[in-house]
Design a protein around this motif. Structure first.
Motif, mmCIF file in Angstrom:
data_model
loop_
_atom_site.group_PDB
_atom_site.id
_atom_site.type_symbol
_atom_site.label_atom_id
_atom_site.label_comp_id
_atom_site.label_asym_id
_atom_site.label_seq_id
_atom_site.Cartn_x
_atom_site.Cartn_y
_atom_site.Cartn_z
ATOM 1 N N ALA A 1 0.988 -1.074 -0.222
ATOM 2 C CA ALA A 1 -0.026 0.051 -0.038
ATOM 3 C C ALA A 1 1.024 1.229 -0.129
ATOM 4 C CB ALA A 1 -1.094 -0.008 1.226
ATOM 5 N N LEU A 2 0.641 2.133 -0.611
ATOM 6 C CA LEU A 2 1.468 3.401 -0.884
ATOM 7 C C LEU A 2 0.642 4.458 -0.342
ATOM 8 C CD1 LEU A 2 2.755 2.782 -4.557
ATOM 9 C CD2 LEU A 2 4.033 2.360 -2.336
ATOM 10 N N GLY A 3 0.934 5.448 0.361
ATOM 11 C CA GLY A 3 0.296 6.495 1.168
ATOM 12 C C GLY A 3 -0.029 7.594 0.033
ATOM 13 N N GLY A 4 -0.596 8.679 0.796
ATOM 14 C CA GLY A 4 -1.018 9.819 -0.021
ATOM 15 C C GLY A 4 -2.394 9.583 -0.583
ATOM 16 N N PHE A 5 -3.009 10.655 -1.532
ATOM 17 C CA PHE A 5 -4.359 10.360 -1.840
ATOM 18 C C PHE A 5 -4.139 11.109 -3.067
ATOM 19 C CE2 PHE A 5 -8.910 11.511 -2.116
ATOM 20 C CZ PHE A 5 -9.432 10.340 -1.451
ATOM 21 N N ALA A 6 -4.668 10.418 -4.379
ATOM 22 C CA ALA A 6 -4.801 11.158 -5.532
ATOM 23 C C ALA A 6 -3.583 11.548 -5.980
ATOM 24 C CB ALA A 6 -5.920 12.018 -5.605
ATOM 25 N N LEU B 1 -4.956 10.886 -13.029
ATOM 26 C CA LEU B 1 -4.342 11.988 -12.546
ATOM 27 C C LEU B 1 -5.069 13.336 -12.556
ATOM 28 C CD1 LEU B 1 -1.459 11.239 -15.249
ATOM 29 C CD2 LEU B 1 -1.731 10.481 -12.961
ATOM 30 N N GLU B 2 -6.399 12.934 -11.974
ATOM 31 C CA GLU B 2 -7.243 14.137 -11.822
ATOM 32 C C GLU B 2 -7.143 15.233 -12.657
ATOM 33 O OE1 GLU B 2 -6.710 15.705 -7.756
ATOM 34 O OE2 GLU B 2 -8.065 14.269 -6.965
ATOM 35 N N ARG B 3 -6.894 16.420 -12.625
ATOM 36 C CA ARG B 3 -7.027 17.410 -13.514
ATOM 37 C C ARG B 3 -5.976 17.259 -14.647
ATOM 38 N NH1 ARG B 3 -4.254 19.894 -9.283
ATOM 39 N NH2 ARG B 3 -2.151 21.001 -9.718
ATOM 40 N N GLY C 1 1.625 22.228 2.598
ATOM 41 C CA GLY C 1 2.212 23.184 3.430
ATOM 42 C C GLY C 1 3.707 23.171 3.234
ATOM 43 N N ILE C 2 4.272 22.370 2.314
ATOM 44 C CA ILE C 2 5.763 22.326 2.251
ATOM 45 C C ILE C 2 5.991 22.707 0.645
ATOM 46 C CG2 ILE C 2 7.812 20.936 2.263
ATOM 47 C CD1 ILE C 2 6.525 19.446 4.452
ATOM 48 N N TYR C 3 5.297 21.879 -0.286
ATOM 49 C CA TYR C 3 5.584 22.340 -1.632
ATOM 50 C C TYR C 3 4.342 21.992 -2.498
ATOM 51 C CZ TYR C 3 7.831 17.660 -1.892
ATOM 52 O OH TYR C 3 7.909 16.417 -1.324
ATOM 53 N N ASP C 4 4.268 22.695 -3.540
ATOM 54 C CA ASP C 4 3.282 22.471 -4.415
ATOM 55 C C ASP C 4 3.325 21.387 -5.323
ATOM 56 O OD1 ASP C 4 0.569 22.871 -5.381
ATOM 57 O OD2 ASP C 4 0.982 24.963 -5.994
ATOM 58 N N CYS C 5 2.415 21.017 -6.144
ATOM 59 C CA CYS C 5 2.602 19.952 -7.093
ATOM 60 C C CYS C 5 3.377 20.752 -8.302
ATOM 61 C CB CYS C 5 0.965 19.672 -7.521
ATOM 62 S SG CYS C 5 1.149 18.898 -9.287
ATOM 63 N N ASP C 6 4.165 19.979 -8.891
ATOM 64 C CA ASP C 6 4.895 20.524 -10.144
ATOM 65 C C ASP C 6 4.087 19.873 -11.402
ATOM 66 O OD1 ASP C 6 6.780 20.752 -12.354
ATOM 67 O OD2 ASP C 6 8.448 19.960 -10.922
ATOM 68 N N TYR D 1 4.756 13.977 -17.938
ATOM 69 C CA TYR D 1 4.454 12.627 -17.568
ATOM 70 C C TYR D 1 3.508 12.208 -18.756
ATOM 71 C CZ TYR D 1 3.410 8.100 -15.410
ATOM 72 O OH TYR D 1 3.074 7.142 -15.010
ATOM 73 N N VAL D 2 2.367 12.901 -18.837
ATOM 74 C CA VAL D 2 1.208 12.738 -19.559
ATOM 75 C C VAL D 2 1.577 12.634 -20.656
ATOM 76 C CG1 VAL D 2 -0.876 13.767 -20.159
ATOM 77 C CG2 VAL D 2 -0.406 13.773 -17.759
#
Length: 299
Positions: A24-29, A79-81, A241-246, A253-254
């Motif tokens: 199982a890998l943590g995180g969400f979406a 990959l959501e958006r 709270g630390i860094y945003d999505c790149d 990647y897409v």
């Protein structure tokens, strides 16, 4: 009693994952995924793994495209958006990857069942759903109190859990920010459902620093087997709270995952062709990574 130092390298931590295991890998979406650990699974050519998830994203698509997974049990891979998870879609449609579908809430409840040591999770809302009809592991039964139709859903039961978090110490205590959102809550649940928990963190701090804010330690040392310092270990996903999505990395990647051939080139350039996580960060560039920190929302 002397405490055990669990601080190690990504390579050493991931080497304990055996072919054929349930992970199982943590995180969400697209948030707070353990991407440094995921990349190391690829570099070490792990095979025939089953991924159990709640709502999966780029980490699942990457492992699928790299040939690591045999099966995935989850509610969603996308990959959501940023659109479709193309490696996953190709593998699922061709039958190369076995897929087992669960509703999102039940996918989470499966981990709760493992956390509580339950042999199944009782569910009341699968009537008329193809999920139950197509999954022989979901067993119908009559409620012993009301005689109402219910379904027994199997627990997640991962062999090993891999997470990424903001802070930890060398003994394996792991801390989250006081303002927790869904990715952090999912990680905490996952950490309680398995005897083997590997955690990468943005920064290793002293035990004294964590002891000054003990309420932030959500994963105590006795639950972790390995802890690794991996700055930007969730890149290209965010750590709130630390860094945003790149976004640029995501779109690259897409584009690369449009065909197996282009994805193989991307994999060689960014994962298998670089020595380790530090080399991956060097490839991304300090200015670009620091800009992601500037965009993050302060805690």
């Amino acid at each position: 009693m002397k405490r055990t130092v669990k601080l190690t390298s990504l390579k050493e931590a991931v080497s304990t994952v055996r072919d054929g295991e349930r992970i199982a890998l943590g995180g969400f979406a697209i948030y707070q995924r353990p991407m440094a650990l995921t990349a190391e699974l690829v570099r070490q050519k792990k095979r025939q793994l089953t991924l159990i998830g709640i709502l999966n994203g780029i980490e699942a698509d990457l492992l699928t495209g790299a040939g690591v997974l045999h099966c995935i049990e989850t509610s969603y891979v996308g990959l959501e958006r940023f659109g479709l998870a193309r490696n996953f879609r190709r593998a699922a449609e061709s039958g190369v990857l076995k897929t087992v579908d669960y509703p999102e809430l039940i996918a989470w409840d499966r981990f709760r069942a493992s956390q509580e040591g339950l042999p199944f999770w009782p569910c009341t809302f699968l009537g008329g759903s193809g999920v139950a009809a197509n999954n022989p592991d979901i067993v119908p039964f009559a409620c012993p109190v009301t005689a109402r139709q219910m379904w027994a859903v199997p627990p997640a039961n991962p062999d090993v859990v891999l997470l990424h978090a903001p802070l930890g110490d060398e003994y394996g205590n792991v801390a989250f920010h006081s303002r927790k959102m869904l990715p952090q809550s999912a990680d905490i649940t996952l950490s309680r459902c398995c005897d083997r928990v590997i955690v990468s963190v943005e920064k290793i701090v002293s035990p004294q620093q964590l002891s000054r804010q003990p309420h932030l330690v959500e994963i105590p040392a006795f639950r972790t087997t390995h802890i690794v310092e991996a700055p930007f270990g969730a890149h290209p996903t965010s750590v709130p709270g630390i860094y945003d999505c790149d976004e640029r990395a995501f779109w690259d990647y897409v584009t690369a995952s449009a065909t197996p051939q282009r994805f193989a080139q991307w994999l060689q350039q960014h994962i298998t062709g670089v020595a380790d996580h530090q080399a991956y960060l060097d490839q991304s560039g300090n200015r670009r990574l620091l800009a992601l920190r500037n965009m993050a929302i302060p805690q």
